[in-house]
Every structure is written in structure tokens, then in C-alpha cells.
Design an enzyme around this catalytic site. Structure first.
Site, PDB file in Angstrom:
ATOM      1  N   ASP A   1       0.837  -1.194   0.000  1.00  0.00           N
ATOM      2  CA  ASP A   1       0.000   0.000   0.000  1.00  0.00           C
ATOM      3  C   ASP A   1       0.876   1.250   0.000  1.00  0.00           C
ATOM      4  O   ASP A   1       1.743   1.407   0.876  1.00  0.00           O
ATOM      5  CB  ASP A   1      -0.881  -0.030   1.258  1.00  0.00           C
ATOM      6  CG  ASP A   1      -2.124   0.803   1.133  1.00  0.00           C
ATOM      7  OD1 ASP A   1      -2.148   1.723   0.311  1.00  0.00           O
ATOM      8  OD2 ASP A   1      -3.083   0.534   1.866  1.00  0.00           O
ATOM      9  N   ASP A   2       0.671   2.131  -0.982  1.00  0.00           N
ATOM     10  CA  ASP A   2       1.411   3.406  -1.048  1.00  0.00           C
ATOM     11  C   ASP A   2       2.911   3.219  -1.240  1.00  0.00           C
ATOM     12  O   ASP A   2       3.704   4.092  -0.854  1.00  0.00           O
ATOM     13  CB  ASP A   2       1.167   4.249   0.212  1.00  0.00           C
ATOM     14  CG  ASP A   2      -0.244   4.810   0.293  1.00  0.00           C
ATOM     15  OD1 ASP A   2      -1.060   4.495  -0.585  1.00  0.00           O
ATOM     16  OD2 ASP A   2      -0.530   5.566   1.239  1.00  0.00           O
TER      17      ASP A   2
ATOM     18  N   HIS B   1     -10.937  -2.786   2.089  1.00  0.00           N
ATOM     19  CA  HIS B   1     -11.293  -1.450   1.592  1.00  0.00           C
ATOM     20  C   HIS B   1     -12.126  -1.490   0.311  1.00  0.00           C
ATOM     21  O   HIS B   1     -11.965  -0.666  -0.577  1.00  0.00           O
ATOM     22  CB  HIS B   1     -10.039  -0.585   1.385  1.00  0.00           C
ATOM     23  CG  HIS B   1     -10.315   0.877   1.570  1.00  0.00           C
ATOM     24  ND1 HIS B   1      -9.473   1.868   1.108  1.00  0.00           N
ATOM     25  CD2 HIS B   1     -11.355   1.516   2.161  1.00  0.00           C
ATOM     26  CE1 HIS B   1      -9.969   3.045   1.427  1.00  0.00           C
ATOM     27  NE2 HIS B   1     -11.114   2.860   2.062  1.00  0.00           N
TER      28      HIS B   1
ATOM     29  N   ARG C   1      -7.808  -1.936  -6.260  1.00  0.00           N
ATOM     30  CA  ARG C   1      -8.195  -3.262  -5.776  1.00  0.00           C
ATOM     31  C   ARG C   1      -9.431  -3.775  -6.518  1.00  0.00           C
ATOM     32  O   ARG C   1      -9.534  -4.965  -6.829  1.00  0.00           O
ATOM     33  CB  ARG C   1      -8.410  -3.205  -4.260  1.00  0.00           C
ATOM     34  CG  ARG C   1      -7.103  -2.962  -3.525  1.00  0.00           C
ATOM     35  CD  ARG C   1      -7.293  -2.356  -2.139  1.00  0.00           C
ATOM     36  NE  ARG C   1      -6.048  -1.720  -1.738  1.00  0.00           N
ATOM     37  CZ  ARG C   1      -5.107  -2.291  -0.982  1.00  0.00           C
ATOM     38  NH1 ARG C   1      -5.289  -3.496  -0.506  1.00  0.00           N
ATOM     39  NH2 ARG C   1      -4.000  -1.642  -0.686  1.00  0.00           N
TER      40      ARG C   1
ATOM     41  N   LYS D   1       0.630   9.591  -5.537  1.00  0.00           N
ATOM     42  CA  LYS D   1      -0.713   9.037  -5.312  1.00  0.00           C
ATOM     43  C   LYS D   1      -1.787  10.105  -5.501  1.00  0.00           C
ATOM     44  O   LYS D   1      -1.609  11.253  -5.121  1.00  0.00           O
ATOM     45  CB  LYS D   1      -0.762   8.480  -3.882  1.00  0.00           C
ATOM     46  CG  LYS D   1      -2.117   7.998  -3.391  1.00  0.00           C
ATOM     47  CD  LYS D   1      -1.998   7.566  -1.941  1.00  0.00           C
ATOM     48  CE  LYS D   1      -3.347   7.185  -1.344  1.00  0.00           C
ATOM     49  NZ  LYS D   1      -3.230   6.833   0.082  1.00  0.00           N
TER      50      LYS D   1
ATOM     51  N   HIS E   1       1.325   1.998   3.840  1.00  0.00           N
ATOM     52  CA  HIS E   1       0.454   3.121   4.159  1.00  0.00           C
ATOM     53  C   HIS E   1       0.770   3.636   5.557  1.00  0.00           C
ATOM     54  O   HIS E   1       1.173   2.874   6.430  1.00  0.00           O
ATOM     55  CB  HIS E   1      -0.994   2.641   4.084  1.00  0.00           C
ATOM     56  CG  HIS E   1      -2.021   3.723   4.045  1.00  0.00           C
ATOM     57  ND1 HIS E   1      -2.293   4.533   5.125  1.00  0.00           N
ATOM     58  CD2 HIS E   1      -2.860   4.124   3.057  1.00  0.00           C
ATOM     59  CE1 HIS E   1      -3.255   5.385   4.800  1.00  0.00           C
ATOM     60  NE2 HIS E   1      -3.610   5.156   3.549  1.00  0.00           N
TER      61      HIS E   1
ATOM     62  N   LYS F   1      -5.664  -5.948   4.205  1.00  0.00           N
ATOM     63  CA  LYS F   1      -6.532  -4.800   3.937  1.00  0.00           C
ATOM     64  C   LYS F   1      -7.562  -5.152   2.871  1.00  0.00           C
ATOM     65  O   LYS F   1      -7.230  -5.724   1.840  1.00  0.00           O
ATOM     66  CB  LYS F   1      -5.677  -3.611   3.485  1.00  0.00           C
ATOM     67  CG  LYS F   1      -6.482  -2.404   2.999  1.00  0.00           C
ATOM     68  CD  LYS F   1      -5.583  -1.224   2.716  1.00  0.00           C
ATOM     69  CE  LYS F   1      -6.332  -0.114   2.007  1.00  0.00           C
ATOM     70  NZ  LYS F   1      -5.536   1.116   1.843  1.00  0.00           N
TER      71      LYS F   1
ATOM     72  N   ASP G   1      -0.504  -0.575  -4.855  1.00  0.00           N
ATOM     73  CA  ASP G   1      -1.812  -0.121  -5.341  1.00  0.00           C
ATOM     74  C   ASP G   1      -1.769   1.276  -5.951  1.00  0.00           C
ATOM     75  O   ASP G   1      -2.706   1.671  -6.655  1.00  0.00           O
ATOM     76  CB  ASP G   1      -2.848  -0.189  -4.228  1.00  0.00           C
ATOM     77  CG  ASP G   1      -2.526   0.700  -3.037  1.00  0.00           C
ATOM     78  OD1 ASP G   1      -1.437   1.306  -3.001  1.00  0.00           O
ATOM     79  OD2 ASP G   1      -3.359   0.784  -2.112  1.00  0.00           O
ATOM     80  N   ASN G   2      -0.736   2.050  -5.659  1.00  0.00           N
ATOM     81  CA  ASN G   2      -0.575   3.385  -6.244  1.00  0.00           C
ATOM     82  C   ASN G   2       0.825   3.871  -5.926  1.00  0.00           C
ATOM     83  O   ASN G   2       1.602   3.181  -5.268  1.00  0.00           O
ATOM     84  CB  ASN G   2      -1.622   4.379  -5.719  1.00  0.00           C
ATOM     85  CG  ASN G   2      -1.872   4.326  -4.232  1.00  0.00           C
ATOM     86  OD1 ASN G   2      -2.968   3.998  -3.787  1.00  0.00           O
ATOM     87  ND2 ASN G   2      -0.858   4.624  -3.445  1.00  0.00           N
TER      88      ASN G   2
ATOM     89  N   CYS H   1      -6.315   3.646  -3.763  1.00  0.00           N
ATOM     90  CA  CYS H   1      -6.407   2.309  -3.180  1.00  0.00           C
ATOM     91  C   CYS H   1      -7.627   1.498  -3.618  1.00  0.00           C
ATOM     92  O   CYS H   1      -7.512   0.509  -4.328  1.00  0.00           O
ATOM     93  CB  CYS H   1      -6.416   2.456  -1.670  1.00  0.00           C
ATOM     94  SG  CYS H   1      -6.981   1.010  -0.825  1.00  0.00           S
TER      95      CYS H   1
END
Length: 766
Positions: free
Chosen positions: A40-41, A138, A82, A398, A231, A136, A337-338, A78
Site C-alpha cells: 500500500d502506497d 477497503h 483493488r 498518489k 500506508h 486490507k 496499489d498506487n 487504493c
């Protein structure tokens, strides 16, 4: 008379002709296991295999034994990435054009993946795979994340047979709000006992795989392992940070230049790529004062330790698969994811909740927490200079459709199916391509109809041809992007990108150069074949091509339900999807259940009264009556040495009020009332303690009540606390030692949501 009918012959014993065995699906012989690891991130340049000097030996090991894709793209945020990964469609086409925290009644933004887009785990499960998700999620819309559901947009509703992790956009790695399958559970250990979320996720993933393989050794599985890392909050134990002390004192510009040199030498970035100059909103390192440099370097030290710790957890899982002899026939896909996140703003923050609460930061405040940065008392995010460097050599980060937001690392490792070792693939690819790739590898066809519902077109295309052939055609020649009004489109070797500045991060709204109005957005043009980093804007030389690409973007936008655009969300207030049973004005809560999700509580920011019907013991009354969140954001009503007390942490700014005399023994109703200063949600006010309706103490509030406490802890706990405390004066669970009959929350009104604040809250919790 009518003759009676002859009696039927009844067969009471079995014969072979009557056997009817059920047809249970079974994958093809030799079908691989599949492990998708989503970070993540994580920026394009932050792992060793993509040029970093941060220690990531296990991710690098996957890259050395497989392939790296250096033109792999995601959606820039995010939830949308996904959704695209798990459906094989563009994110707007399945209703996830933005975060699921703000569902809006437009087809591209309603946060509801339609039945016409059956998901990857559902298709694999129907084909005989075991399906497991850890980490995660989300993808569950706001107001559907309580224990009441509905559960069709929880992981098990998407086709996973097992789930363990968290539903929101971020989690406290020391004290997360955990879900097992379709119910909330407590974390297995405390931070004092060495608990960390990333370690727990890998422990659980390993156990799930072990149980599955011991029961059905020949049955393949699909494991979706989505870490909360990288993240914010950047949470990690000090021993992981210490090796990096002093390593980033040279600053983000020098680190970026050195990383770029490694990228070019390794072939991750093509020879001849120009490294774009530092934009004016990124501070020049050498011009900073010593305190700023010291604090900024410390932020990156903690981030690096957090990343190395995450890599070590991936290594534990890989070692387990290797010990069991399963790694070689496991397709491992590792991605982000980004791009790297700039939501820490220009200065970074010890508590990311401060942004959504409209509270500023300072270097002095951050320095006061420098040595505890990353520990349980913090909820930190680094300064945006490190996000800029972490995406080297790409522009922005992001939430933007510049390459810094949409180009992410992708590693593919499958020794039995990919002969190449350590090679790089340069085909344009997208998150939507991963579902068709996995189905292709598993020998599973995407169905035309699922549960009687015709399926919408899958946008993704398989990458398997690139496994063996570095010159295989790219799976796509066209791809649009849109996020919070930032727009871009790729067609063949060309990419056009707007200069739109999105809303939600205050420092960006104040400092970034670009358009704040769709009518004035300017499209830049880049020739990707010889401009890997969007360094040379060719729009003025090719205005006709710019116009063609803008028209193409609108064609793709209409086809995928991107329109109408809105980067503020304010115009969509009337279209916000509220819960089916409305927003409550009053709530009654009994002890004995789990925490009450904060999304299901009455809105508190416009004023409330919280009361507890209790029986006070004769001696030494103490304990928590009601608590939500923790010391990074939350509140607690408790009894301390017999006296009623209330503490509220507004993103770390603490207000307290305590009675000057003990409560009298016996049954009574006690509580706290929050009065906004002038009746408006933006004004500070007063906390008043109540004892059987009488006001017994009061104290001013240091600032407005937060619109949301984000995810610093669990929801409202009754009769005890959980996780981390709101006030350091006690330690959870600190249960009430008298009798508690019920807790009530009464607001009397349901205030209109402030979507500007909602947007900031959602972005800083993604």
C-alpha cells in the site's frame, strides 16, 4: 368392479445404475497456487529491485527469480486499484471510481461492484480453487462495515472462503480493528507482548495455507495478501529503524539522484531518460534549517525500517512455501496499489488525523516525538519530499494520474512457469490485466453468465505471453485514467496528462502549480517510447494529437461511467448514499457486545450527551464506562479514584475534565455533554460532566470536535477499553468495577455532512 392396480415393485437395495455422483469442479492437473501480494502506497523506486538502497532482500529475491514490469499501471488510489485487480475491469466500470468511504449515487462512484462483474476469487472458487484473503480490504462501502452487514460486499461475499484482516483504508499496526470471516475479533496479543499487524497477517496467511494443504494437498489455492504497509501510520519497532540512523541525512534530492543512477544501471529506467527537476513546492534540502533536515531524515529512517520489516514478513511466507516444496509452482505477483503518498504534506506529521481535523503541524511539534516516531503513541506520515523521491524518476504521486501516481512496481515469480530470471518487461500493462493473467495461468475461462447474470466485458488482457517473450505485444494500446479530476490517457507510444490539482490535501491546495478548474485544465503530451518519466512536454508541437487524445479520453470516460467529474465532492452532497435505515439521532448500548462501529453512532460533532446508567460500588470505584479510539484520536468516559472523568484526544490534542469529588455509591446516571461554542460544528465548545442530570464540572475544548476519528482504534467499547488507551493515565481494558446497565448517546439532531471534511478524512485513511 374395477380391478385393483398391480402393486409397484419397490427397490430397496442399491444397484450401480442408480448412482449419481455430484460433479465437483477440479482445476487442471498441475494448476499452480497463486499468491498476490499487494503493498500500500509503495512508490516506484522504494524497493531494491527498482533502484532503492533500502534493504528489501526478499522482494529482490522474487525479482531475481522472475520478472519486473517497469510500465505497469494502477488507478492512483487504493479502493479503485483493488476493484480493478479483482474484477479485471476499469474501476469506474464497476462503481469504484473513488474511495468506498464516500459512496455516491452515480454509476461509476456508488462503491458497489455489480453482479455483472464476477470477481476473480468467485471464478476461481467455482473452478475448484480454495480462496483466501488476508489483510486490507477497503472494498466494503461505508455504512456496510458494521456487524449488521450486509455482508455481500465483505470479502466472503466477493468469493473468498476465508478472510482475516481489516475492512477500512488504514489500520493502527499496534492495535488494529480486526475481522475474521464475517465478524470482528480482538487482536491476539498486545503491543507490550510484541504484537504487530504485518506479523499477524503473515502468521495467519501461513496457517491458512498450511491447513488447506494438509487437508487437500493437491487442491490449489488463491491467496490475496494485502498488507497495511506501506500506508501510514508508519509503525515499526525501534530495532528495525536503528540500522538506518543517519542514512538519509543527505536529503531527498541526493537520494533521488543516486536512486536514479541505480535504476538506469539496472535497466529499470531506460538509458537516455531525463530526470525531471525538483518542482518548486518541494523544499530544497540544502536550504532547510538543521532542525528541519534532522526531522525529515528521521521520518525516512522510520519509513525504511517499516519497509524492511514488511519485507521480512514476506520472506517468512516465502520461506514457508519453500520448505513445503510449493514455491516453484506458485505464481507470486507483488505490486503496489498506487504511487508513494504525499498525504503527510510539506512537513510530515506525527499524527495523520491532524489533516482531516484541519490542524496544522510544525517541525518543533514533530521533533518532540522524533525518538518515539513509529511507536504506539504516534500515527505518523513522512513529508512529501520523500514521496517525490520514492517515485523516482516519475512526476507527482498518489491520487494524480501523472506517472508518479499510476506507475507502480510489479514483480512476477513462478519458477515452473517463467523461465526468465531477473529480466525486465516493458509492455504497457494495467491492474485490470492481472485477473485475466491469473485465469490464463490457472487454465480457467471467464464465464459469460454467473448466477444467471450476463457478465460485462473484461477490460484486462493476459500478460502470459510476456512471460517467455520480452518482445511480445503489450496487452493493451489504450488506457484512460481519472482520479479526483486528474486525467490522463495512453494510446500507443503517447500519453496526455492534465495539470489539474485535486482537493483534499491542504498543502497541495495551497502550493501545487496547476489548474483548479476543469475549464482551464491544460493537457501536456509525452512520447513514452523515449520519455519514460514525462520529462518533455510536446503539446505545443502536436496540438492536433493533443486534441485527438482528449477526445479519446472522453470516449473512454463515457464508456466506463467516469462522468460527471467533480474534484470537491460538494456538488454531490445530494447524491451521497446514506444507510438504508438512516443516521441515528440516539443510540442505546448494552455491555457484553463488541465495539460499536463509529459509522453507526449518531453524528457527534454538532453536540451530544453521553450517559451511563451505573451502580457505583461502596469503595474504590474505577474503570472505563465508554471509550472510542485511542490517544491518537478518540474519547473515554471513566471513573478515576471514584471521580468521574472525561478525556478527548483530537488528533493528539488532549482535553480533560474531572470532577472534584467522588461519585456517591448506588445507582445513578452519569455522563458528559459536549456543547459546541456557538452551535456550529466548526466552533470549539465545552465539555460538561453530569451526575444524575446535575452539572458537576466543565472545561473548555481546545478546538472543534473532529468529524471523524478515522481508524485510531475500534468503535465504541462499553464498560471497558481495548487496544491502546485514550489517556496514558490508565491501561486497557481497565474495566468498570461496578454494575453498568447501559450507555446512551443522544444528539437530538442529524447534522448535514461537510463533504470537504469527509473528503479529507477519506483520503487520509486510504
Amino acid at each position: 368392479m374395477t380391478e385393483p392396480s398391480p402393486r409397484r415393485t419397490r427397490q430397496l437395495t442399491a444397484d450401480a445404475e442408480g448412482l449419481q455422483y455430484p460433479h465437483d469442479p477440479r482445476p487442471r492437473d498441475g494448476a499452480p497456487d497463486v499468491l498476490v501480494i499487494v503493498l500500500d502506497d509503495l512508490g516506484f523506486a522504494q524497493i531494491g529491485a527498482f533502484g532503492s538502497d533500502i534493504a528489501t532482500p526478499n522482494m529482490d529475491r522474487l525479482a531475481a527469480g522472475g520478472l519486473r514490469y517497469n510500465r505497469f499501471h494502477v488507478t492512483a488510489l487504493c479502493s479503485p486499484t483493488r476493484a480493478s485487480l479483482l474484477t479485471g475491469r476499469n474501476h469506474h466500470a464497476v462503481g469504484v471510481g473513488f474511495l468506498v468511504d464516500i459512496p455516491i449515487a452515480y454509476q461509476g462512484y456508488n462503491a458497489r461492484v455489480p453482479k455483472s462483474a464476477a470477481t476473480l476469487p468467485r471464478i476461481l472458487k467455482d473452478s475448484g480453487y480454495s480462496t483466501m484473503a488476508v489483510g486490507k480490504w477497503h472494498l466494503t462501502p461505508r455504512w456496510e462495515r458494521s456487524p449488521s452487514g450486509p455482508f455481500d460486499r465483505w470479502p466472503l461475499g466477493f468469493g473468498f472462503e476465508r478472510f482475516y484482516g481489516f475492512l477500512q483504508g488504514d489500520a493502527n499496526h499496534w492495535a488494529p480493528e480486526l475481522v475474521c470471516d464475517n465478524h470482528y475479533v480482538e487482536q491476539p496479543r498486545t503491543p507490550e507482548d510484541g504484537y504487530h499487524l504485518s506479523e499477524d497477517l503473515v502468521d495467519t496467511a501461513t496457517r491458512m495455507i498450511l491447513d488447506q494443504k494438509q487437508a487437500t494437498p493437491d487442491k490449489p489455492y488463491f491467496m490475496y495478501l494485502a498488507f497495511g504497509a506501506m500506508h501510514s501510520p508508519h509503525h515499526v519497532a525501534p530495532e528495525w529503524v536503528e540500522p538506518y540512523r543517519g542514512r538519509f541525512d543527505q536529503g531527498w534530492e541526493r537520494w533521488r539522484e543516486e536512486t536514479f543512477a541505480r535504476q538506469v544501471a539496472a535497466g529499470i529506467v531506460p538509458e537516455g531518460t531525463v530526470l525531471p527537476e525538483r518542482p518548486p513546492w518541494i523544499q530544497e534540502w540544502d536550504a532547510l534549517d538543521p532542525d528541519d533536515r534532522r526531522m525529515f531524515a528521521r521520518m525516512q529512517e522510520v519509513y525504511a525500517g517499516f519497509l524492511t520489516h514488511t519485507d521480512a514478513q514476506i520472506g517468512r511466507l516465502l520461506d514457508f512455501l519453500e520448505r513445503t516444496g510449493r514455491l516453484d509452482n506458485t505464481l507470486v505477483l507483488l505490486m503496489s496499489d498506487n504511487g508513494a503518498s504525499a498525504e503527510g504534506g510539506q512537513l510530515g506529521t506525527v499524527n495523520e488525523h491532524r489533516f482531516s481535523s484541519r490542524m496544522g503541524d510544525s517541525t518543533a511539534r514533530n521533533l518532540a516525538e522524533a525518538e518515539t516516531w513509529g511507536g504506539p503513541d504516534t500515527y505518523p506520515h513522512y513529508a512529501w519530499g520523500w514521496a517525490w523521491a520514492g517515485n523516482t524518476p516519475l512526476r507527482l504521486w498518489k491520487r494524480y494520474t501523472w506517472l508518479g501516481g499510476t506507475r507502480a512496481p510489479l514483480i512476477a515469480h513462478w519458477p515452473d512457469g517463467i523461465a526468465a530470471r531477473g529480466e525486465i518487461r516493458g509492455q504497457i500493462a494495467h491492474a485490470a490485466d492481472l485477473m485475466p493473467t491469473i485465469l490464463d495461468v490457472c487454465g480457467v475461462d471467464a464465464p459469460d453468465v454467473v448466477d444467471g447474470v450476463p457478465q460485462q466485458e473484461i477490460a484486462g488482457r493476459s500478460l502470459t505471453a510476456t512471460f517467455a517473450d520480452p518482445d511480445a505485444p503489450a496487452p493493451r494500446t489504450t488506457q484512460y485514467f481519472e482520479m479526483l479530476g486528474s486525467r490522463s490517457v495512453i494510446r500507443g507510444e503517447w500519453k496526455a496528462t492534465t495539470d489539474h490539482v485535486s482537493r483534499g490535501v491542504l498543502d497541495e491546495e495551497r502550493l501545487l502549480l496547476g489548474s483548479r478548474d476543469f475549464a482551464t485544465d491544460r493537457w501536456s503530451l509525452f512520447h513514452l517510447a523515449d520519455d519514460f518519466a514525462e520529462a518533455h512536454d510536446l503539446a505545443d508541437q502536436h496540438p492536433d494529437l493533443v486534441e485527438e487524445l482528449e477526445d479519446l479520453w472522453f470516449d473512454e470516460a463515457e464508456r466506463n461511467h467516469v462522468l460527471p467529474l467533480d474534484d470537491t465532492m460538494q456538488e454531490r452532497l445530494a447524491a451521497l448514499i446514506f444507510p438504508t435505515y438512516g443516521v441515528p439521532k440516539r443510540g442505546r448500548y448494552l455491555p457484553g457486545g463488541g465495539p460499536v462501529r463509529d459509522e453507526t453512532l449518531p453524528p457527534l460533532f454538532a453536540g451530544f450527551t453521553l450517559t451511563a446508567d451505573i451502580e457505583v460500588p461502596d469503595d474504590a470505584a474505577h474503570g472505563v464506562l465508554a471509550a472510542l479510539g485511542d490517544l491518537t484520536g478518540g474519547f473515554v468516559l471513566r471513573v478515576a479514584e471514584g471521580r468521574l472523568a472525561f478525556t478527548c484526544s483530537r488528533a493528539g490534542e488532549t482535553d480533560r475534565v474531572i470532577a472534584d469529588r467522588p461519585l456517591a455509591p448506588g445507582r445513578r446516571t452519569v455522563g458528559v455533554r459536549y456543547r459546541p461554542g456557538d452551535g456550529s460544528p466548526d466552533a470549539a465548545g465545552t465539555f460538561v460532566l453530569l451526575d444524575d442530570g446535575a452539572e458537576i464540572a466543565s472545561a473548555p475544548v481546545g478546538g472543534p470536535w473532529p468529524t471523524a476519528f478515522q481508524h485510531g482504534g475500534a468503535g465504541l467499547s462499553i464498560g471497558h477499553d481495548r487496544g491502546l488507551p485514550v489517556d496514558r493515565a490508565y491501561r486497557p481494558p481497565h474495566a468498570w468495577n461496578g454494575v453498568l446497565h447501559e450507555v446512551a448517546v443522544d444528539t437530538g439532531t442529524t447534522p448535514e455532512p461537510d463533504l470537504a471534511t469527509e473528503l479529507r478524512t477519506a483520503l487520509h485513511s486510504d
